[in-house]
Every structure is written in structure tokens, then in C-alpha cells.
Write a protein that holds these residues in place. Sequence first.
Motif, short mmCIF file in Angstrom:
data_model
loop_
_atom_site.label_atom_id
_atom_site.label_comp_id
_atom_site.label_asym_id
_atom_site.label_seq_id
_atom_site.Cartn_x
_atom_site.Cartn_y
_atom_site.Cartn_z
N ALA A 44 -25.19 -46.54 -18.66
CA ALA A 44 -24.10 -47.28 -18.01
C ALA A 44 -23.85 -46.74 -16.60
N PRO A 45 -23.93 -47.58 -15.59
CA PRO A 45 -23.75 -47.10 -14.22
C PRO A 45 -22.28 -46.96 -13.84
N GLN A 46 -22.01 -46.05 -12.93
CA GLN A 46 -20.70 -45.96 -12.30
C GLN A 46 -20.66 -46.83 -11.05
N ALA A 47 -21.81 -46.96 -10.38
CA ALA A 47 -21.89 -47.71 -9.12
C ALA A 47 -22.70 -48.99 -9.32
N LYS A 48 -22.18 -50.07 -8.77
CA LYS A 48 -22.94 -51.32 -8.72
C LYS A 48 -23.74 -51.42 -7.43
N ARG A 49 -23.30 -50.71 -6.42
CA ARG A 49 -23.91 -50.84 -5.10
C ARG A 49 -23.72 -49.54 -4.32
N VAL A 50 -24.50 -49.39 -3.24
CA VAL A 50 -24.43 -48.23 -2.36
C VAL A 50 -24.21 -48.70 -0.93
N ILE A 51 -23.32 -48.03 -0.21
CA ILE A 51 -23.20 -48.18 1.24
C ILE A 51 -23.54 -46.83 1.85
N PHE A 52 -24.61 -46.77 2.61
CA PHE A 52 -25.11 -45.52 3.18
C PHE A 52 -24.83 -45.54 4.68
N LEU A 53 -23.83 -44.77 5.11
CA LEU A 53 -23.44 -44.69 6.51
C LEU A 53 -24.27 -43.60 7.17
N THR A 54 -25.42 -43.97 7.70
CA THR A 54 -26.42 -43.02 8.19
C THR A 54 -26.14 -42.66 9.65
N GLN A 55 -25.84 -41.39 9.87
CA GLN A 55 -25.50 -40.90 11.21
C GLN A 55 -26.74 -40.20 11.76
N SER A 56 -27.49 -40.90 12.56
CA SER A 56 -28.81 -40.42 12.98
C SER A 56 -28.71 -39.45 14.16
N GLY A 57 -29.29 -38.27 13.99
CA GLY A 57 -29.32 -37.31 15.09
C GLY A 57 -28.81 -35.93 14.71
N GLY A 58 -28.08 -35.81 13.60
CA GLY A 58 -27.62 -34.50 13.17
C GLY A 58 -26.22 -34.15 13.64
N PRO A 59 -25.17 -34.72 13.00
CA PRO A 59 -23.79 -34.36 13.37
C PRO A 59 -23.54 -32.87 13.15
N SER A 60 -22.74 -32.27 14.00
CA SER A 60 -22.46 -30.84 13.91
C SER A 60 -21.42 -30.56 12.84
N GLN A 61 -21.85 -29.93 11.75
CA GLN A 61 -20.91 -29.55 10.70
C GLN A 61 -19.92 -28.51 11.21
N ILE A 62 -20.30 -27.75 12.22
CA ILE A 62 -19.46 -26.66 12.72
C ILE A 62 -18.20 -27.22 13.40
N GLU A 63 -18.33 -28.34 14.08
CA GLU A 63 -17.18 -28.98 14.72
C GLU A 63 -16.44 -29.94 13.80
N LEU A 64 -17.10 -30.45 12.78
CA LEU A 64 -16.53 -31.56 12.02
C LEU A 64 -15.99 -31.18 10.64
N PHE A 65 -16.72 -30.32 9.90
CA PHE A 65 -16.36 -30.13 8.49
C PHE A 65 -16.37 -28.69 8.01
#
Length: 476
Positions: free
Chosen positions: A48-69
Motif C-alpha cells: 500500500a503506497p503512501q504517495a500517489k505522486r511525486v513533485i521533485f523540485l530540482t535545484q540545479s547547481g548545488g545550493p549551499s547548505q552552510i547558508e541555508l540549512f
Amino acid sequence: MDESTRQRIGRRCFLGQTGFNFGALAVSAMLGDELAASELQDALPHFAPQAKRVIFLTQSGGPSQIELFDYKPNLEKLAGTELPESVRQGQRLTGMTKGKPQLVLPSIAKFNPHGQSGTLVGEWLPHIGSIADDLCFVKSMVTDQINHAPAMTKFLTGHQLPGRPSFGCWASYGLGSVNKNLPDYVVLISRMKRGSDQPLYNHYWGSGFLPSKHQGVKLRSAKDPVLYLNDPEGFPRELRREMLDGLASLNRQHHATTLDPEIETRIQQYEMAFRMQSSVPELTDLSDEPESTFELYGPDSRRPGSYAANCILARRLAERDVRFIQLFHPDWDHHSRLSSWCVSRCIDTDQPSAALIKDLKRCGLLSDTLVIWGGEFGRGVAGQGQWDSPLAGRDHHPRCFTVWMAGAGIKPGFSYGATDDFSYNVAENPVHVRDLHATALHQLGIDHERLTYRYQGLDFKLTGVESSKVVRDILV
């Protein structure tokens, strides 16, 4: 007629009469893969699935985890000092920083706590911070590639070399889509206000060795969202229907003699294109959206092709039960001018990304939509260029980065994994890209070990042959 002539004619007749049968046997052997695929698809989902669909917000180039998260306050005391070798451990650097001093650059952005969870998010993402209680931050992501194209190829296909099916193609192959008037897998690429420095290759959404009907269909921000979809002006739709029926009949006759699976794909794609002539214009016409929608997604949402407008389209595609929706936003590659370059990408994506989560939640779709936000790798702690200059940036870093996920059985208001004091190595609970794939497939009701496709005598799967696991600690 002499004996040798009779033998030549006999051989010719034999080959003429049986040649097709030999060919059919050969093709039948090759089609074993496709027949096995059909049998496998009948058994899906595996549970039994939890998800019917996927939305993949692809941030191309390598966001900086050090500034963001990835909050690392102690780096302030080490600003401008050499990164210890005990931390770097001889790890590979790109040609842009190899042989140069590795001087610590602390986060340029301040961090603020958000929500009941108190999650710390960089000040450049206030809107994402506002929905922190809906998100799961995986801060211990790991990949193997240090350059963009192989790293993004790995991030999306499970392998660093082109030629493998992308994640969306595997979802299409395994599950198909409820909506038969739109493709199973739709790709939306941001139309930047300035020319993008970063190419996005077709193999990022390509079907690889899977039948081509599973490849991503790119919707353009133009008068014709799909090229060559519309009939010529003055061409009656009834005539198009008759033409497709006749063409399908000819293709089926050809398929009966060759058993080429791509002929069946061609028939299906012609029919899909016919249906899309009405479904795509209805999908992409945002005139029926209330003013509140554009206010939610921000000022850039009225610009066709913007990331914000594509986020609205993603919600509309989710409403229509498209299986896999992928947005690409390029130019996160901040080797210099970190304080302006990265901030610009945050302005592009922050409010629309948060709005999409809020909108899906409002529509009752977040509970069965898996949303993934992230890029192919992160950024290094050493400053690129003069570390204390406004022109300073950060180089690529595959050893640790952050993605966030939401919806469809993902634990909300939760952070998983941790990095060392330099955001350079994973300190707790590493999550490889393969594990991300395995977990996303699991939420779709798919056992990643059992979703296979036989090609050239091998049983291929998205997660490859190396060890991979479902990250159950982030699941509700």
C-alpha cells in the motif's frame, strides 16, 4: 536442373519461408525484457503506497547548505584559518580550488528558529522557514560525484554516466498514471530572467533503456507548450482522427511482423498527443486561478515559465493525478558573489516552494504527494577566492548536503542526520542518493529491490547494485 542448382533453390526457399520465423525468434528473445516488464508491472504496487505522486523540485547547481540549512555557529571563531587536514582527509577538490589554501568561510547568512519544531533555517529562506513544521530536513546527504553533470546524472538516475532511466521514468514504468490525457512524467524548466550559465541535459529526464513512452515530457513556457502537438491551421480534428486510425492500423500490421515494442510506443504516443491537444491548453491556462493564488506564489508567478508559475502548474498537474512532476531551477552554482548569487536563487524559489506546500495542504493533496527539494550536491566550507571579500564563493562539495521532503508519510517538523562542526563530513546517519531513491520508491508502494528491468542480460534497478536502504526513521 542439376543437383547443385536444386540445392541452391532449396536453400533459398527454406530461408525465404523460415527467415521470418528465425527473426521472430530473435526478436522474441529480445522482447523477453519487455514481457517480463509487463508481468512485473501487473504486480505493482508491491504494498500500500503512501504517495500517489511525486513533485521533485530540482535545484540545479548545488545550493549551499552552510547558508541555508546547516547551522554552524562555531565557524565564526575559525574564520580565515586553514581547514584542518584531519577534517579534509585528502578528499578530492575540483580543479578550481585544488592546490589553493582552504580557508574557512563562515556562513554569510544568519539563522532563525521556526515553528514548534524550532528548526533553524537561513535568513535567505524566510518562507521555507515559515513551513518548517511541515518539512523533514535530511542534513546528511552524500553523493559520489564532484562535478555538476555526473553528480546531477547520479542524483536523478542513480548512475553518474548517461544512459540510465531517470527516477521519473522508473515511476512511470512501474506505476503508470491515473490520468490518461497527460503524460505520466512531466518536466518544467524555469525560464530565467537572464541567460542561464548551466546546461540541463535531456538525459536528466530520459528513459535510457526503458521504452521511450516513459521519458519525461517537457512543457515549454511558450505559445505551444509542447512542440509539434497542434494540427496545422485549418486542419479538421475529424480528419486528424481518421489519419491516426489509419496510421495505427499500419503500425499494428508492422508490429505483427517485427514485434518491435517501440511501434506500440509510437501508437500510444500518437494517441496521447491527440488527447493532449485539448488537455495541455486547459492545464497551462492559468486564467481560472483566483488572484489569491498569484498572491500566495509571489510576484513572479504571473511570468510564464518562471519557477513560481511552474509551481502553480505543478499543483495543477498534481490535481490531475500526473504521477511524476519535476521542476528544474538552474544557476545555484555560486563559485563567487555568494551573498548576491545565492540570494537571487533564494528569491526565485523561496516563496513559490513554500506556497506549493501550503497549496497542496489546502487542497488536501499533501497527504498523498511526496515533495522533494534539493540539488546534486552542496558547497564546501572553504571560501573560493578571497574568503573575506564580497566576491567570495564556495566550491562544489559532495560529502554532505541537505535536501528537504514533505507529505505522503514523511515525518513533519523533523531533522535527520548531522554533519561535523565544519559541515564537511557526515557525522550521523548518512543518507546516500541511492537511499533517497529507495525511500521515495517505498512511499510510492515500490520495493526498490524488486523494481527491475532486464537489459543486455542484466537486471537493472534505480538503486543499482550497491547497498541502499529505505530511511525508515524519517517516515511517520
